[in-house]
Design a protein around this motif. Sequence first.
Motif, short mmCIF file in Angstrom:
data_model
loop_
_atom_site.label_atom_id
_atom_site.label_comp_id
_atom_site.label_asym_id
_atom_site.label_seq_id
_atom_site.Cartn_x
_atom_site.Cartn_y
_atom_site.Cartn_z
N GLU A 36 0.85 -1.20 0.00
CA GLU A 36 0.00 0.00 0.00
C GLU A 36 0.88 1.25 0.00
O GLU A 36 2.06 1.20 0.36
N HIS A 38 2.86 4.44 0.90
CA HIS A 38 3.58 4.92 2.10
C HIS A 38 4.21 6.27 1.80
O HIS A 38 5.43 6.45 1.92
N ASP A 47 5.66 -2.04 4.52
CA ASP A 47 5.23 -2.89 5.65
C ASP A 47 5.89 -4.27 5.58
O ASP A 47 6.34 -4.81 6.60
N HIS A 172 1.68 6.28 10.19
CA HIS A 172 1.82 5.49 8.96
C HIS A 172 2.76 6.24 8.02
O HIS A 172 2.58 7.45 7.80
N GLU A 177 8.31 4.47 10.73
CA GLU A 177 8.47 3.59 9.55
C GLU A 177 9.55 4.11 8.61
O GLU A 177 10.30 3.32 8.01
ZN ZN Z 1 3.24 0.84 7.05
#
Ligand code: ZN
Length: 273
Positions: A36, A38, A47, A172, A177
Motif C-alpha cells: 500500500e 507509504h 510494511d 503510517h 516507519e
Molecule cells: Zn506501514
Amino acid sequence: MSETTWRYDRLTWPEMRAAIARDPQPVVAVPIGAVEDHGAHLPISTDNDILAGVLAECGRRAAGDLLVLPTIPFGLDEHHMDFPGTIAIDIETTLAYLAQTAISIARHGFTHILIVNGHGSNHAICDLAARKCVLATGVICAATTVNAAVDPSLVADVLNAERKGGPGSVGHACEYETAMMLHLHPELVQMDKARRDIGQLKLKYFNWDHPEPSAYAWQDWWSRFSAEGVCGDAAAATPEFGRRMFEVTVERFVELLREFRTIPIRERVDHHT
Ligand SMILES: [Zn+2]
C-alpha cells in the motif's frame, strides 16, 4: 547463521520433522503485511520490508528457537485503494487464508505459533485468525507485531522517549516507519520527499497517534484525511532512530518468543457431567 536454521520454507521435510520433534520446539512465526501507499518517499512494499527485515534478524539471533514463514504480502486494504498500487484483499478472504496457514502449521505438530502483523488494518483479523487456530487445533496461537506504528506495545517506552517529531509523529509512513526503512533499505528512501502530515483527528476520546490510546477504533478512507499517504512526521526520521528501534525490537521479540513458548497446553475440562 544460515537461512536454513530459521526460514521455515528452506527446511527439507526430514529437517522439518526433526524440528517438530525437538524439545523445546521452535516457535513458528507467520508474518502478514500489505502492499500500500507509504507517502511519496517510501515504496509500497514498506510494511513487508520492515516485517521481513526484523524477523530475519530475530531468526538469526534466536539460534534455532524461531522458524519464520515467508511474509503473506497482502492484507485488508480497501481503504487505501485511492492510492495507485495498493492491493486490497477483503476481510473474509484474509481471515480464512491466514487462519488456514496457522492451522496447517499446527496440524504438523507445532505447538506454539505467533502471527506477526505488519499492517495496522490486519490487526483484528490477526487476533481472530489466532483464535480460529486455537479453537480448531488446541495449540497455543497468538497475534503480535514487530512494527511499532501498528502497535507500539513491545517498544513503547523507547519509542516515546526517543522520537523527535512529538505528538502525532508516529502513525503510517511516519517518523518510525521511515526511520526503520532508512536503517534497513536506505537506497529505497527518498528523504527529499518526506513530509510531516498529521491529517487524522485528535479529539478527547479519539487519537490516531499510536503511542497514546484511543477510546474507540475508527478507520476512514485514507484519501479523506491524507494528501500523500502519510500520517505522522516522516521528515523527522533518522537512520540512528531506525537502528535504535530495530535493535530494541529484535532483542525484545526474541525474549518474547522464548517466554511465549513456555506457555503450557493445559487440559480442557468438560463440566457437563
Ligand atoms: Zn506501514
